[in-house]
Design a protein around this motif. Structure first.
Motif, PDB file in Angstrom:
ATOM      1  N   UNK A   1    -124.701  13.437  24.128  1.00  0.00           N
ATOM      2  CA  UNK A   1    -124.193  13.391  22.749  1.00  0.00           C
ATOM      3  C   UNK A   1    -124.035  14.789  22.152  1.00  0.00           C
ATOM      4  N   UNK A   2    -124.491  15.825  22.874  1.00  0.00           N
ATOM      5  CA  UNK A   2    -124.355  17.197  22.383  1.00  0.00           C
ATOM      6  C   UNK A   2    -122.880  17.593  22.453  1.00  0.00           C
ATOM      7  N   UNK A   3    -122.357  18.083  21.348  1.00  0.00           N
ATOM      8  CA  UNK A   3    -120.936  18.425  21.286  1.00  0.00           C
ATOM      9  C   UNK A   3    -120.739  19.912  20.971  1.00  0.00           C
ATOM     10  N   UNK A   4    -119.562  20.396  21.287  1.00  0.00           N
ATOM     11  CA  UNK A   4    -119.254  21.824  21.201  1.00  0.00           C
ATOM     12  C   UNK A   4    -119.486  22.392  19.805  1.00  0.00           C
ATOM     13  N   UNK A   5    -120.374  23.385  19.752  1.00  0.00           N
ATOM     14  CA  UNK A   5    -120.651  24.159  18.542  1.00  0.00           C
ATOM     15  C   UNK A   5    -121.163  23.319  17.377  1.00  0.00           C
ATOM     16  N   UNK A   6    -121.657  22.129  17.665  1.00  0.00           N
ATOM     17  CA  UNK A   6    -122.272  21.294  16.629  1.00  0.00           C
ATOM     18  C   UNK A   6    -123.784  21.358  16.779  1.00  0.00           C
ATOM     19  N   UNK A   7    -124.523  21.503  15.688  1.00  0.00           N
ATOM     20  CA  UNK A   7    -125.978  21.674  15.795  1.00  0.00           C
ATOM     21  C   UNK A   7    -126.671  20.465  16.411  1.00  0.00           C
ATOM     22  N   UNK A   8    -127.758  20.761  17.111  1.00  0.00           N
ATOM     23  CA  UNK A   8    -128.588  19.746  17.753  1.00  0.00           C
ATOM     24  C   UNK A   8    -129.994  19.827  17.183  1.00  0.00           C
ATOM     25  N   UNK A   9    -130.493  18.711  16.666  1.00  0.00           N
ATOM     26  CA  UNK A   9    -131.870  18.635  16.180  1.00  0.00           C
ATOM     27  C   UNK A   9    -132.687  17.876  17.221  1.00  0.00           C
TER      28      UNK A   9
ATOM     29  N   UNK B   1    -124.236  25.367  27.329  1.00  0.00           N
ATOM     30  CA  UNK B   1    -122.868  25.148  27.817  1.00  0.00           C
ATOM     31  C   UNK B   1    -121.945  24.771  26.663  1.00  0.00           C
ATOM     32  N   UNK B   2    -122.456  23.925  25.761  1.00  0.00           N
ATOM     33  CA  UNK B   2    -121.660  23.441  24.630  1.00  0.00           C
ATOM     34  C   UNK B   2    -121.706  24.394  23.423  1.00  0.00           C
ATOM     35  N   UNK B   3    -122.452  25.506  23.571  1.00  0.00           N
ATOM     36  CA  UNK B   3    -122.626  26.466  22.466  1.00  0.00           C
ATOM     37  C   UNK B   3    -123.125  25.768  21.198  1.00  0.00           C
ATOM     38  N   UNK B   4    -124.046  24.837  21.399  1.00  0.00           N
ATOM     39  CA  UNK B   4    -124.608  24.061  20.287  1.00  0.00           C
ATOM     40  C   UNK B   4    -125.953  24.668  19.884  1.00  0.00           C
ATOM     41  N   UNK B   5    -126.100  25.137  18.652  1.00  0.00           N
ATOM     42  CA  UNK B   5    -127.395  25.687  18.223  1.00  0.00           C
ATOM     43  C   UNK B   5    -128.472  24.604  18.182  1.00  0.00           C
ATOM     44  N   UNK B   6    -129.675  24.935  18.625  1.00  0.00           N
ATOM     45  CA  UNK B   6    -130.785  23.987  18.699  1.00  0.00           C
ATOM     46  C   UNK B   6    -131.779  24.256  17.577  1.00  0.00           C
ATOM     47  N   UNK B   7    -132.243  23.183  16.954  1.00  0.00           N
ATOM     48  CA  UNK B   7    -133.318  23.249  15.963  1.00  0.00           C
ATOM     49  C   UNK B   7    -134.379  22.245  16.407  1.00  0.00           C
ATOM     50  N   UNK B   8    -135.497  22.762  16.881  1.00  0.00           N
ATOM     51  CA  UNK B   8    -136.490  21.909  17.542  1.00  0.00           C
ATOM     52  C   UNK B   8    -137.765  21.763  16.729  1.00  0.00           C
ATOM     53  N   UNK B   9    -138.227  20.509  16.673  1.00  0.00           N
ATOM     54  CA  UNK B   9    -139.492  20.215  15.999  1.00  0.00           C
ATOM     55  C   UNK B   9    -140.631  20.961  16.708  1.00  0.00           C
ATOM     56  N   UNK B  10    -141.510  21.560  15.914  1.00  0.00           N
ATOM     57  CA  UNK B  10    -142.629  22.309  16.461  1.00  0.00           C
ATOM     58  C   UNK B  10    -142.314  23.767  16.713  1.00  0.00           C
TER      59      UNK B  10
END
Length: 431
Positions: free
Chosen positions: A192-200, A218-227
């Motif tokens: 479900x990770x898409x190009x340049x769209x943020x991932x939580x 690969x998708x250049x999707x910025x990650x925002x991770x819990x913890x």
């Protein structure tokens, strides 16, 4: 399909559709949506996957977006009380009239396609997915909060470019469909990770972190991770149905947020929803409005207290990670009370491992079954331990479980959202 006269007939028709295609392809749902003018492309969406917690994250997100003044469509899977819960506008289930109308529309569409391709069909979930996108587009929702059915990459909802993608967690479930390994499951959910769209991200096992990070890179999707990029602190149980916590990321700090639950996992789900919301609408609503959105009554069958005296907890936990979380969640409430379990599950679940986990905590376990094809029956359970006994039908098992309770006991009912739904329906009938 004008022979469908009411919502009950429409629901029966939807349930009569096949469950799987021979392949995993999205071409069937894509073809139907294209014939409708691709309604899914007319929507802003948030896409939510994960082994557990998806429903709660979607619930909190919906509340936050509605509080912002937006019209929000929510696609939930599965339902707990009524089928109409699958498709919601601003938290309200679709009406029977709209459900019937949409079923007729999509059934007629399928028949039109079959004139040129007799082999074409939609599965039950594909049919629902097409209905949902068509409805949300017709209703001109500002946002669609879309919960996947199973997995991610080949899930029939994966025909959108969401504003934000969310993976709540990753554990062993549906391994026969998207496994067999945890890495396989992580790979599928990363779809479900898409190009340049943020991932939580929620809590992700270290063993599959690289799978998610690689796909995001690969998708250049910025990650925002819990913890890591956001977290909660000072989690405190105020009562059996109220938990407070602080939330912060690198920019914001909110104190004394509350969820209407005793379960720390609900606070984590709320934290994930808040991060996704904050990426879309920073400083759009006040702290007071955020607090009100998260504190609203939680979803049914998610660590739901259905009786305080004696204490009875209902939870749809149906896989091993969810069962472990449930047992951890109830620790603050248990104290020195005896723990009784009432359990019913589907036949495809890892029941042996689940029952072993339950037996480590419980004083006794009643196993029962549901009147469903997929429900595990007595013959599906091997030799029971001294703590376990099988009682059927389930209303008899429920009655016997209750009779064993006193104020020094807790009853936890778990194993399936279908089971939770049946319990809630019985209680409603007895009101």
């Amino acid at each position: 399909m004008n022979d469908l006269k009411n919502a009950a007939q429409a629901i029966a028709y939807i349930h009569s559709l096949p469950h799987l295609h021979p392949d995993k392809s999205l071409k069937y749902v894509q073809h139907a949506l294209k014939k409708l003018g691709n309604p899914q492309q007319k929507l802003k969406t948030i896409h939510v996957t994960g082994t557990n917690g998806k429903g709660s994250v979607c619930y909190y997100l919906t509340n936050l977006l509605v509080t912002t003044g937006l019209k929000v469509g929510t696609f939930a899977s599965p339902y707990v009380t009524t089928f109409n819960e699958r498709i919601q506008i601003n938290g309200q289930p679709i009406s029977d009239a709209d459900l019937l109308d949409l079923t007729q529309q999509i059934a007629a569409l399928v028949q039109q396609i079959q004139v040129h391709d007799a082999t074409f069909c939609l599965t039950e979930f594909e049919f629902l997915t097409v209905m949902m996108f068509q409805f949300f587009a017709a209703e001109k929702v500002d946002f669609g909060v879309i919960e996947v059915g199973i997995g991610g990459e080949y899930d029939k909802t994966n025909v959108i470019i969401p504003e934000v993608a969310i993976i709540t967690n990753i554990g062993m479930d549906h391994a026969q469909l998207i496994g067999p390994t945890l890495k396989d499951i992580a790979h599928e959910k990363s779809g479900i990770i898409k190009s340049k769209r943020p991932l939580v991200l929620g809590e992700i096992p270290a063993s599959v972190q690289d799978v998610i990070e690689h796909k995001a890179q690969v998708m250049q999707a910025p990650i925002y991770q819990y913890g890591k990029d956001f977290q909660i602190e000072h989690v405190q149980l105020n009562s059996e149905e109220a938990l407070t916590f602080d939330w912060h990321d690198q920019q914001q700090h909110f104190q004394d947020l509350k969820v209407a639950s005793f379960a720390p996992t609900q606070a984590i789900d709320a934290a994930i929803a808040l991060k996704a919301y904050w990426l879309l609408f920073p400083q759009k609503i006040s702290t007071a409005e955020i607090k009100a959105s998260l504190a609203a009554a939680s979803l049914p069958a998610r660590t739901q207290i259905i009786s305080h005296d004696p204490l009875i907890i209902l939870d749809g936990a149906h896989n091993l990670p969810a069962i472990k979380a449930l047992l951890t969640n109830i620790v603050p409430l248990r104290q020195k009370r005896r723990l009784h379990i009432l359990y019913a599950a589907m036949v495809d679940k890892d029941r042996t491992a689940i029952l072993h986990e339950l037996a480590n905590y419980a004083d006794d376990i009643i196993i029962t079954t549901l009147d469903e094809k997929r429900a595990a029956k007595n013959s599906d359970y091997s030799a029971l331990t001294a703590k376990e006994r099988y009682i059927a039908p389930w209303p008899v098992a429920f009655a016997q479980a209750i009779t064993s309770l006193d104020n020094e006991s807790i009853l936890v009912i778990c194993g399936s959202l279908h089971f939770a739904s049946a319990i809630l329906e019985l209680l409603q009938q007895n009101d």
